[in-house]
Design a protein around this motif. Structure first.
Motif, PDB file in Angstrom:
ATOM      1  N   HIS A 178      -7.851 -12.410   2.236  1.00 42.26           N
ATOM      2  CA  HIS A 178      -8.154 -11.760   0.811  1.00 42.26           C
ATOM      3  C   HIS A 178      -8.278 -10.107   0.780  1.00 42.26           C
ATOM      4  CE1 HIS A 178      -9.682 -11.020  -3.072  1.00 42.26           C
ATOM      5  NE2 HIS A 178     -10.839 -10.478  -2.615  1.00 42.26           N
ATOM      6  N   SER A 179      -8.996  -9.619   1.889  1.00 46.31           N
ATOM      7  CA  SER A 179      -9.069  -8.229   2.185  1.00 46.31           C
ATOM      8  C   SER A 179      -7.776  -7.600   2.262  1.00 46.31           C
ATOM      9  CB  SER A 179     -10.032  -7.919   3.387  1.00 46.31           C
ATOM     10  OG  SER A 179     -11.340  -8.553   3.338  1.00 46.31           O
ATOM     11  N   GLU A 180      -6.764  -8.074   3.156  1.00 48.09           N
ATOM     12  CA  GLU A 180      -5.416  -7.508   3.064  1.00 48.09           C
ATOM     13  C   GLU A 180      -4.700  -7.435   1.846  1.00 48.09           C
ATOM     14  OE1 GLU A 180      -2.202  -5.730   4.935  1.00 48.09           O
ATOM     15  OE2 GLU A 180      -4.159  -6.043   5.616  1.00 48.09           O
ATOM     16  N   GLN A 181      -4.882  -8.758   1.186  1.00 49.17           N
ATOM     17  CA  GLN A 181      -4.270  -8.672  -0.097  1.00 49.17           C
ATOM     18  C   GLN A 181      -5.065  -7.908  -1.273  1.00 49.17           C
ATOM     19  OE1 GLN A 181      -4.361 -12.888  -1.289  1.00 49.17           O
ATOM     20  NE2 GLN A 181      -2.652 -13.453   0.213  1.00 49.17           N
ATOM     21  N   GLU A 183      -2.786  -1.039  -3.810  1.00 50.01           N
ATOM     22  CA  GLU A 183      -1.445   0.049  -3.576  1.00 50.01           C
ATOM     23  C   GLU A 183      -0.686  -0.261  -4.821  1.00 50.01           C
ATOM     24  OE1 GLU A 183       0.089  -0.926   0.222  1.00 50.01           O
ATOM     25  OE2 GLU A 183      -1.727   0.190   1.305  1.00 50.01           O
ATOM     26  N   HIS A 184      -0.336  -1.795  -5.013  1.00 48.22           N
ATOM     27  CA  HIS A 184       0.297  -1.998  -6.119  1.00 48.22           C
ATOM     28  C   HIS A 184       0.047  -1.767  -7.443  1.00 48.22           C
ATOM     29  CE1 HIS A 184       2.315  -5.549  -3.350  1.00 48.22           C
ATOM     30  NE2 HIS A 184       2.607  -4.553  -3.160  1.00 48.22           N
ATOM     31  N   THR A 185      -1.199  -1.753  -7.792  1.00 49.35           N
ATOM     32  CA  THR A 185      -1.894  -1.233  -8.928  1.00 49.35           C
ATOM     33  C   THR A 185      -1.426   0.340  -9.095  1.00 49.35           C
ATOM     34  OG1 THR A 185      -3.559  -2.918  -8.790  1.00 49.35           O
ATOM     35  CG2 THR A 185      -4.027  -1.172 -10.530  1.00 49.35           C
ATOM     36  N   ALA A 186      -1.972   1.042  -8.292  1.00 49.63           N
ATOM     37  CA  ALA A 186      -1.508   2.575  -8.275  1.00 49.63           C
ATOM     38  C   ALA A 186      -0.107   2.692  -8.546  1.00 49.63           C
ATOM     39  CB  ALA A 186      -1.882   3.217  -6.833  1.00 49.63           C
ATOM     40  N   ALA A 187       0.629   1.837  -7.767  1.00 49.50           N
ATOM     41  CA  ALA A 187       2.305   2.137  -8.121  1.00 49.50           C
ATOM     42  C   ALA A 187       2.761   1.800  -9.357  1.00 49.50           C
ATOM     43  CB  ALA A 187       2.955   1.327  -7.139  1.00 49.50           C
ATOM     44  N   TYR A 188       1.943   0.485 -10.091  1.00 47.36           N
ATOM     45  CA  TYR A 188       2.107   0.133 -11.096  1.00 47.36           C
ATOM     46  C   TYR A 188       1.844   1.058 -12.515  1.00 47.36           C
ATOM     47  CZ  TYR A 188       1.773  -2.507 -15.671  1.00 47.36           C
ATOM     48  OH  TYR A 188       1.802  -2.882 -17.112  1.00 47.36           O
ATOM     49  N   ALA A 189       0.473   1.922 -12.204  1.00 49.79           N
ATOM     50  CA  ALA A 189       0.083   2.960 -13.080  1.00 49.79           C
ATOM     51  C   ALA A 189       0.865   4.156 -13.097  1.00 49.79           C
ATOM     52  CB  ALA A 189      -1.141   3.283 -12.518  1.00 49.79           C
ATOM     53  N   THR A 190       1.839   4.435 -11.875  1.00 52.58           N
ATOM     54  CA  THR A 190       2.557   5.440 -11.798  1.00 52.58           C
ATOM     55  C   THR A 190       3.879   5.144 -12.699  1.00 52.58           C
ATOM     56  OG1 THR A 190       1.819   6.171  -9.661  1.00 52.58           O
ATOM     57  CG2 THR A 190       3.948   7.015 -10.334  1.00 52.58           C
ATOM     58  N   LEU A 191       4.387   3.851 -12.377  1.00 47.85           N
ATOM     59  CA  LEU A 191       5.532   3.223 -13.159  1.00 47.85           C
ATOM     60  C   LEU A 191       5.475   3.177 -14.506  1.00 47.85           C
ATOM     61  CD1 LEU A 191       6.726   0.474 -10.685  1.00 47.85           C
ATOM     62  CD2 LEU A 191       7.830   2.884 -11.211  1.00 47.85           C
ATOM     63  N   ALA A 192       3.929   2.928 -15.028  1.00 47.85           N
ATOM     64  CA  ALA A 192       3.565   3.089 -16.671  1.00 47.85           C
ATOM     65  C   ALA A 192       3.487   4.173 -17.226  1.00 47.85           C
ATOM     66  CB  ALA A 192       2.315   2.139 -16.723  1.00 47.85           C
ATOM     67  N   GLY A 193       3.144   5.304 -16.421  1.00 46.63           N
ATOM     68  CA  GLY A 193       3.254   6.683 -16.979  1.00 46.63           C
ATOM     69  C   GLY A 193       4.606   7.136 -17.109  1.00 46.63           C
ATOM     70  N   GLU A 194       5.520   6.700 -15.999  1.00 46.83           N
ATOM     71  CA  GLU A 194       6.846   7.192 -16.044  1.00 46.83           C
ATOM     72  C   GLU A 194       7.536   6.380 -17.190  1.00 46.83           C
ATOM     73  OE1 GLU A 194       8.306   6.404 -12.406  1.00 46.83           O
ATOM     74  OE2 GLU A 194       7.567   8.042 -11.162  1.00 46.83           O
ATOM     75  N   HIS A 195       7.429   5.168 -17.504  1.00 44.69           N
ATOM     76  CA  HIS A 195       7.862   4.458 -18.339  1.00 44.69           C
ATOM     77  C   HIS A 195       7.488   5.032 -20.052  1.00 44.69           C
ATOM     78  CE1 HIS A 195       9.107   0.922 -21.123  1.00 44.69           C
ATOM     79  NE2 HIS A 195       7.950   0.846 -21.579  1.00 44.69           N
ATOM     80  N   GLU A 196       6.329   5.249 -20.117  1.00 42.36           N
ATOM     81  CA  GLU A 196       5.681   5.965 -21.172  1.00 42.36           C
ATOM     82  C   GLU A 196       6.586   7.419 -21.513  1.00 42.36           C
ATOM     83  OE1 GLU A 196       3.867   6.115 -24.968  1.00 42.36           O
ATOM     84  OE2 GLU A 196       3.773   4.584 -23.129  1.00 42.36           O
ATOM     85  N   THR A 197       6.814   8.051 -20.531  1.00 41.65           N
ATOM     86  CA  THR A 197       7.615   9.463 -20.555  1.00 41.65           C
ATOM     87  C   THR A 197       8.708   9.085 -20.975  1.00 41.65           C
ATOM     88  OG1 THR A 197       6.016  10.301 -18.851  1.00 41.65           O
ATOM     89  CG2 THR A 197       8.029  11.372 -19.564  1.00 41.65           C
TER      90      THR A 197
END
Length: 607
Positions: free
Chosen positions: A148-151, A157-171
């Motif tokens: 679980h710690s590894e996951q 990491e995936h959440t940060a990447a998703y936030a970045t993608l969401a911002g790019e999507h909004e743009t």
């Protein structure tokens, strides 16, 4: 009580009966008296018994009342006791039922308890098994916590990447919306450009009719005529006015050549400020299906002078400078607004100076309305104010009569700009003032507005035939001063000879040139008088024997001779030039208008 006894009442009768003699009656009377007395005694006993019975009855009645009160109280108490007994009986029944239910529940719970005890024994066995399983699970849990710690780290990491993608999507979404709007604007612009392109191609591809006579007339007015006017050396304002009038005649001849139907029509200029309702007023005379033909709106829309006259069916033709007739659709004509023309990149009005519309107009036969641009500064930045002012002035010079419109939605009286323009162009042509959009004002105020405008016109010396309050929406006049609009329209609605009017206008222009030239020559004639006056002044100052006087006399004599020679040449030259102008102008007008006026309508004959 004595009333109940018989003796007192029978005593007198018995006494009289006793006195009667018959034998044995006395004993009978005594016996009768005895019986009566016994009856009375019995009555007295009965009376006493009655009184005693009544007394006893009163006592019994009193005891009965008390007994009745006790009975009622006991009955009420009995009712309460019955109610309490019923309630207690109900409670007893409920408690009995509850007891039975509790007994049943106890029995059921006892059975459940037995089952639970058996289940408890089973659970203890299962518990032992679960403890063993729990031990195994704890070991697995340790392993899972590490996983679980590894996951969790990977999830972060995936959440940060998703936030970045969401911002790019909004743009990207915002950019897409912006591009969509830009595309819609570009598409609308492309459609507008396409419409303009088709219209301009239609105008430029129009083939002009061969009209050498018109070309020669226009060339003569622009060339030889203009040079001859300038050679007269008249004041600049006079020269400019004559050249403008010549240009107006040239345009009028071109209009009649392009539209022969106008030659018999009386031209009525529908003038006024921007958005005064000129187009709505003109379309009010058309059939209902064509009533929305002319451009209307709050912003200035009519950009090109439009001649509207009665015809069997609807036809719209734009007339180009080259003399071509370009058929226009309703949509193409509706585009010819100030905004549309301003974005063309060039002045369409120079390519297509006017439009002619024929449409069914049941109320008129020989009138042609000129729907013209407003003359005053426009509310829109796209309006060509200077050009519109010049067009309005030129059109007014062509008209046989003028209808001046004032919009009552923005003005309560005749604006100062209207008064100034009317004063500049006031002449002997009939003028009628229409207060348009009168349905927007209460009827009670219309008469005051009419009277105020009437006073303004009279104070300014502007002649008019009438004033009316009119509603283009309702298609009727609501009030009028002087002649009504319908009366004036009937007077104006007659066939005219436009060719003859042009001949007269040309003759009036040449006659005015002749008068201006004579005034100039009169100034040369004054040179002799001035020289003679100077000679007398010098003679008075120095005497006739002075050398100065003789020298001045010789010089003034030379000046007189030179002035006389110039005057003779100028008179002859100006007269000949004007006569050549007149004859050449009549020749060209005759060739264009196909009318032969053997005796030109000179100004003196016209007067």
């Amino acid at each position: 009580m004595s009333d109940l006894l018989l003796v007192p009442r029978l005593e007198p009768a018995l006494t009289r009966l006793k006195r009667i003699w018959p034998w044995g009656r006395k004993a009978l009377i005594e016996q009768l008296r005895q019986h009566v007395e016994e009856a009375d005694e019995h009555t007295l006993r009965m009376q006493a018994l009655r009184q005693r019975i009544e007394a006893e009855l009163a006592g019994v009645s009193a005891e009965l009342g008390a007994t009745t009160s006790d009975l009622e109280r006991l009955q009420a108490l009995h009712g309460q006791l019955q109610a309490e007994h019923s309630a207690q009986t109900q409670q007893l029944r409920e408690r009995t039922n509850a007891y039975a239910a509790l007994a049943q529940a106890h029995k059921l719970q006892q059975g459940e308890l037995d089952q639970l005890q058996r289940a408890h024994a089973s659970l203890e066995d299962a518990h032992a098994q679960l403890q063993a399983a729990h031990q195994r699970l704890e070991e697995e849990h340790g392993q899972l916590q590490a996983a679980h710690s590894e996951q969790s780290r990977q999830l972060a990491e995936h959440t940060a990447a998703y936030a970045t993608l969401a911002g790019e999507h909004e743009t990207l979404h915002s950019e897409h919306a912006s591009l969509t709007n830009s595309h819609a604007l570009l598409q609308a612009t492309a459609e507008l450009v396409e419409r303009r392109y088709r219209l301009i191609c239609n105008i430029l591809n129009g083939k002009p009719a061969e009209n050498p006579a018109l070309s020669e007339l226009k060339s003569w007015f622009a060339g030889e005529f203009a040079r001859d006017v300038q050679r007269l050396e008249l004041p600049a304002d006079v020269t400019s006015m004559v050249l403008e009038q010549a240009q107006s005649i040239s345009l009028h001849v071109e209009l009649l050549s392009d539209s022969p139907a106008l030659r018999t029509k009386s031209l009525v200029a529908v003038a006024g400020g921007f958005s005064s309702g000129k187009s709505s007023f003109v379309t009010g005379f058309m059939h209902r299906e064509h009533s929305q033909l002319l451009a209307k709106g709050i912003q200035p829309v009519t950009a090109i002078p439009t001649y509207v006259m009665p015809g069997r069916e609807l036809s719209i033709y734009g007339h180009t400078r080259k003399g071509a007739h370009v058929a226009l659709t309703k949509d193409e004509y509706a585009q010819l607004t100030h905004d549309f023309i301003a974005n063309m990149g060039f002045n369409v009005k120079e390519v297509m100076p006017h439009v002619v519309i024929e449409a069914p107009m049941p109320e008129v036969q020989h009138l042609a309305f000129i729907d013209m641009p407003g003359y005053d500064p426009a509310a829109s930045d796209t309006a060509d104010t200077a050009a519109d002012h010049g067009i309005a002035s030129a059109v007014l010079s062509e008209a046989d009569a003028v209808i001046w419109l004032v919009a009552l939605d923005t003005n309560g009286t005749l604006p100062a700009n209207d008064m100034e323009f009317l004063l500049q162009h006031a002449d002997d042509r009939p003028l009628y003032v229409v207060l348009n959009k009168a349905d927007l004002r209460p009827m009670s105020s219309l008469q005051d507005v009419i009277e105020e405008i009437r006073d303004h016109l009279e104070d300014s010396g502007i002649q008019y035939q009438g004033i009316c309050a009119y509603s283009s929406t309702l298609g009727k006049e609501l009030l009028h001063e002087g002649k009504s609009l319908s009366e004036v329209m009937q007077e104006w609605d007659h066939s005219t000879d436009a060719a003859l009017m042009l001949y007269k206008e040309f003759e009036a222009m040449v006659h005015a040139l002749d008068e201006y030239a004579n005034r100039q020559l009169h100034k040369v004639e004054n040179v002799n008088e001035l020289a003679h006056s100077i000679e007398l002044d010098i003679l008075q100052m120095v005497g006739s024997e002075s050398k100065v006087f003789r020298a001045a006399q010789n010089r003034l004599g030379q000046l007189k001779e030179l002035a006389e020679s110039i005057l003779g040449v100028e008179k002859s030259d100006a007269h000949q030039r004007l006569e050549n102008m007149r004859m050449r102008g009549y020749q060209l007008l005759q060739e264009n208008l196909r009318r032969d006026y053997r005796s030109p309508p000179r100004q003196d004959a016209q007067a």
